[in-house]
Scaffold this active site. Structure first.
Site, PDB file in Angstrom:
ATOM      1  N   GLY A 148      10.884  18.270  77.866  1.00  0.00           N
ATOM      2  CA  GLY A 148      11.385  18.965  76.690  1.00  0.00           C
ATOM      3  C   GLY A 148      11.886  17.974  75.661  1.00  0.00           C
ATOM      4  CB  CYS A 149      12.369  18.284  72.010  1.00  0.00           C
ATOM      5  SG  CYS A 149      13.102  19.936  71.944  1.00  0.00           S
ATOM      6  CE1 TYR A 150      18.331  19.758  70.826  1.00  0.00           C
ATOM      7  CE2 TYR A 150      17.537  21.730  71.921  1.00  0.00           C
ATOM      8  CZ  TYR A 150      18.102  21.125  70.818  1.00  0.00           C
ATOM      9  OH  TYR A 150      18.429  21.873  69.712  1.00  0.00           O
ATOM     10  CB  THR A 152      12.421  13.396  75.271  1.00  0.00           C
ATOM     11  OG1 THR A 152      11.385  14.057  75.999  1.00  0.00           O
ATOM     12  CG2 THR A 152      11.944  12.029  74.812  1.00  0.00           C
ATOM     13  CB  ALA A 153      16.750  12.955  72.448  1.00  0.00           C
TER      14      ALA A 153
END
Lengths: 346, 346, 346, 346
Positions: A148-150, A152-153
């Site tokens: 997911g995007c969150y 990953t960061a």
């Protein structure tokens, strides 16, 4: 090499196609959309006019599987886990951009996503694609679960500190902010321009589905079971995620050790950029690229480390990392087709 | 009653004038600006055209002090502490919107603001104007120090929990986000449209000047010396602050106690709105008004309380709260001239 | 082939560098900035971090000229016409992105730009680079004058109709709207975020410097001397120009003739896209690309044709068209390095 | 005086309520919404929390009509013309914010709006509410038809020149730009944040429904039958309309005559502000207010006059002008409750 995209009508699907149009070794030959079968993607996304004549098919047929080398799935959760089968995986490598293969524990997945999982067996076989921390496994994957995007960061921010045992794991807080494209192209009151513009809000406090994914990733990185606070917010802008992470340092941990942990982790990674001394990441500098920009501060007053991590949610947070993983799975250099500089102003 | 505004050319100065134009009992008769003396404010802010003919004077003269009842100071830090004198205060009540009288400890002020303070004596006499928590003292103030924007949103979020002793004070984290108007009207690369639009960033991590002000306010509220993490971020929008606060609950504290603390603190306060069950604050609903919107979640997984607090940084975070305080100092109802509903879409 | 950029610190300069980093045949080896000599461009534009180590030089030295094949000039008007000399042109091809060589008549240039021109001789030799309409001359150019952003979008809209003699030339009105990046990176009250965001305005009515450039281009296209109305407006967004053109059709001209004029002009041009029936251009579909999107309507009620023309002001309106011209001057395919699809959402 | 709002859930409905909450003589006692009956408006628009407890009723009952003095209709076109009857008008004055009573010619209405009109008789009785040009008739109106947003800004720009016979009426072009709130709160792909933000487009070229309304208004002002070009565009911002009008001056008309026409028309009008010499209107200065800001340039090169007219589309373009008309119909001063200064930054 030939590539298909299932569910290509959304923001991530068209972003995959856009990036792959400049990829030197992979060619998208098939895109699907149930609702839009027969339409050219350039009718939906005018940016493609003059650059591709691709039309949506209703679905990937068996004969397509023979021709394709890779299939990217950009499907709602609960669908991909039924789409992928062992039969499919014998013919083609699959990269799932959605959530279906991210949570390793079937019960946890089903509790957070409120849907039945299609295959516990494939769930175990799927390789989690946070590239910077799972490169070797990714190279051999048949079924790749793109993070997911969150997560990953968040993972890029937290793992070096956990791996080196520098922080008190029960103190981790992730305050995350995302642009609107993270919510997809579907319409709702919540994404109406006049409701989002000139507005900022938190949502899904303590209940967002990326929470168990982040906890799983961080737990695996250090061998401890981690429970953390994750709070997403909606930014009045198109693209970009910034995560502000807080954690208490363990007793006696120095700034030097913190610096060293990040340097060791990322000095040789092509898509993580450690900011120069004194600078902080801004989403505008990663927008349009596959980079994750990173900086941290050790606050001696509170004995905390604060880490800032920035990505483009549609690239490093979705389509870009998926292609980074495809490159590895195909035996190509990780950076292939992913090194264009993000445009500014974006 | 007659009011003057010193340093009226900035965003806060013009906002004071705007609100006071609809105030039933106070009239702005004097506005100053060294650079713009002689110009009509309507030349700078076209919104005032047809509504006021006021022109900037170079400064407040002694004869003006005789006529004025209140003077608002919207000056750079380090200037107001020299402008205000006991002589001035014998003639007029002063409300300082800037930072000069906020930090009670002169050495702390001078360390964080890197300037000498003009008067330790007046520093002690100044009353801090976080209205909801200092109402009685404000009523009798001659010199009022109006809180910073971040400290206002932060104080309203944190004080009820500290006062009731529900949280572990050393775990407080304030992750704050502000619109661009908080940075003022001055030009710099950092506020260029194309640098801010479609961008999000943190700044001043662990070093922002509002940190000691917040710590002082929270410490006073509970009698403990508090050290916390405060991280401001810049939002790509004009107005609005949202603070996301995190703190660990003390052992045995229940959600009910948390709810009770906020209800006790704010149920009867005219400008704090507790969100209905299930809803979360959004900056758009406070934009253009003096309200602070508030909600919280108790996360049993992490034993944390997460509080969301929203204000319009130029109103409750500056000009509006200053007028709220003026009302109290003048013996009027606190809400006078402050009840207009914020426009939407803003 | 080696390329230098003089004045590379602005939006157009860094955009040239960004695009050329992906160009298969040209390499930027030199960038200059008087103020920033010694700094890495990645310090100014974080997007370049990890992708180039280039630093600004103070200026192009004589020895650099020997090594370079092309020099792009991104300089304030009045500077380039003194920088370029016949001596320089003997060593290197020059593409001027600024205004100095656009207006063929020295007196007209000096009247509108209020500065003396450096060389009437070179002014005559310079080739105007509206690629779609001057391709053959461009191929042989030594000194290329790259068109302004508004004149590019306006010229592409108007020339086919004028060339075919379909419109009454004295009725041409160009109502143009541009994003903020067109104003450059310099700071001023006018580009402060909170002054531009949520605002729209016209500026330079009947006095904008692109007016004589547009009139010259249109006049040349049809052999008539054209005087027109050009009104620029400032959009609250980063990038993009949209021009709405109005003109009365000559008696008896049919919609079919209008369609034919545009088809003849652009059907085979790689960077002009005629919108499909029923669709209208939007700046988002050209953002990040070198395309100009075009549509028109014939309004029988008023006997007018209305043409909509969209470009990315920094690409087709500046850096992209400059590279398109460089490609032609170097004998390469016009599209080289310019075919990446603009990202969406942009 | 008691006021009801039918269809109060949209942007214009809530704006009426917001403004009327500060009105000294009118009180909203009834708001309706078929879908939302029973809900508090503060649940939809958090800005009203703490300021009104009003809930939506399903509809206005007969008994309500007895109690109400005014009813505002904010309904989709085709509905209001059936809602209003002579019976209703015997009990209450009606101000229709929608389009149903704007076009005097039933056939024209039905052709452009593709719906049958409910009452030709009432259509004739309805008074058109462009306040600045119809004040006396408005005072006696029972049924008031409030102008469209574009026709308001366009009419104020064009009428003085037509009335004085200064322009060639067949040369009028209105290039109009509007913020997104003009499209209402309904959801669609076209108002998705990521589709509107960083985008600009024209729409409805030569076919927009405000065209016949503008032509009717302008024709009446000068006694000529006017056909004009009207092109609306969508701005990436919440509120504001700017119209750029072009027209050729009649032979021999001087700038002085143009100035005189506008001065005569508007010098004594409370809500039209003529910009000072050298300045141009910007939407930000009218945002949040009922003002229309106006400026013009005479371009001798083309013998054209260019007029710029700005309004807040939800206030002077809808709710504000409706209240301005209500004030006149009630015999109150036109400005009552409408003089608050728009907030800046908005």
């Amino acid at each position: 090499m030939k590539v298909g995209i299932v569910g290509a009508s959304g923001y991530v699907g068209q972003e995959l196609l856009r990036i792959l149009l400049s990829h030197p070794k992979a060619e998208v030959t098939k895109i699907t959309s149930r609702q839009l079968a027969g339409k050219k993607i350039a009718e939906l996304y005018g940016s493609f006019a003059g650059r591709t004549e691709l039309r949506f098919s209703e679905k990937i047929e068996d004969k397509d599987l023979v021709e394709l080398d890779f299939v990217f799935l950009a499907l709602p959760h609960g669908v991909a886990s039924h789409w992928v089968t062992e039969e499919v995986l014998r013919q083609v490598k699959v990269i799932d951009i959605g959530a279906d293969f991210r949570i390793k524990d079937k019960a946890t997945y089903e509790a957070w996503y409120q849907t039945e999982h299609g295959s516990e067996k494939l769930l175990k076989e799927a390789v989690y694609g946070l590239t910077e921390w799972n490169r070797e496994a990714i190279k051999g994957a048949k079924l790749l679960s793109n993070p997911g995007c969150y997560p990953t960061a968040s993972g890029i921010a937290a793992i070096p500190l956990l791996k080196e045992g520098l922080i008190q794991s029960e103190t981790i807080i992730l305050d995350a902010k995302s642009g609107v494209s993270g919510a997809g192209r579907g319409v709702s009151q919540g994404v109406h321009y006049a409701e989002v513009n000139e507005n900022f809000k938190a949502y899904g406090i303590a209940t967002h589905r990326h929470t168990p994914e982040i906890e799983q990733t961080l737990s695996e990185s250090c061998g401890e079971s981690i429970t953390l606070s994750f709070t997403p917010h909606l930014l009045p802008m198109n693209r970009g995620i910034l995560v502000t992470m807080y954690a208490n340092l363990k007793a006696g941990v120095s700034k030097k050790q913190v610096d060293q942990a990040f340097q060791t982790a990322y000095a040789d990674q092509p898509f993580v950029r450690i900011m120069p001394e004194g600078a902080l990441p801004e989403t505008k500098w990663v927008k349009g690229s596959n980079f994750c920009d990173l900086a941290w501060r050790v606050d001696e007053r509170t004995n905390r480390v604060i880490v800032i991590s920035c990505i483009d949610n549609l690239i490093k947070g979705a389509a870009g990392q998926a292609i980074q993983n495809m490159n590895l799975m195909a035996g190509w250099p990780e950076e292939l087709g992913l090194l264009s500089v993000g445009q500014f102003p974006g």
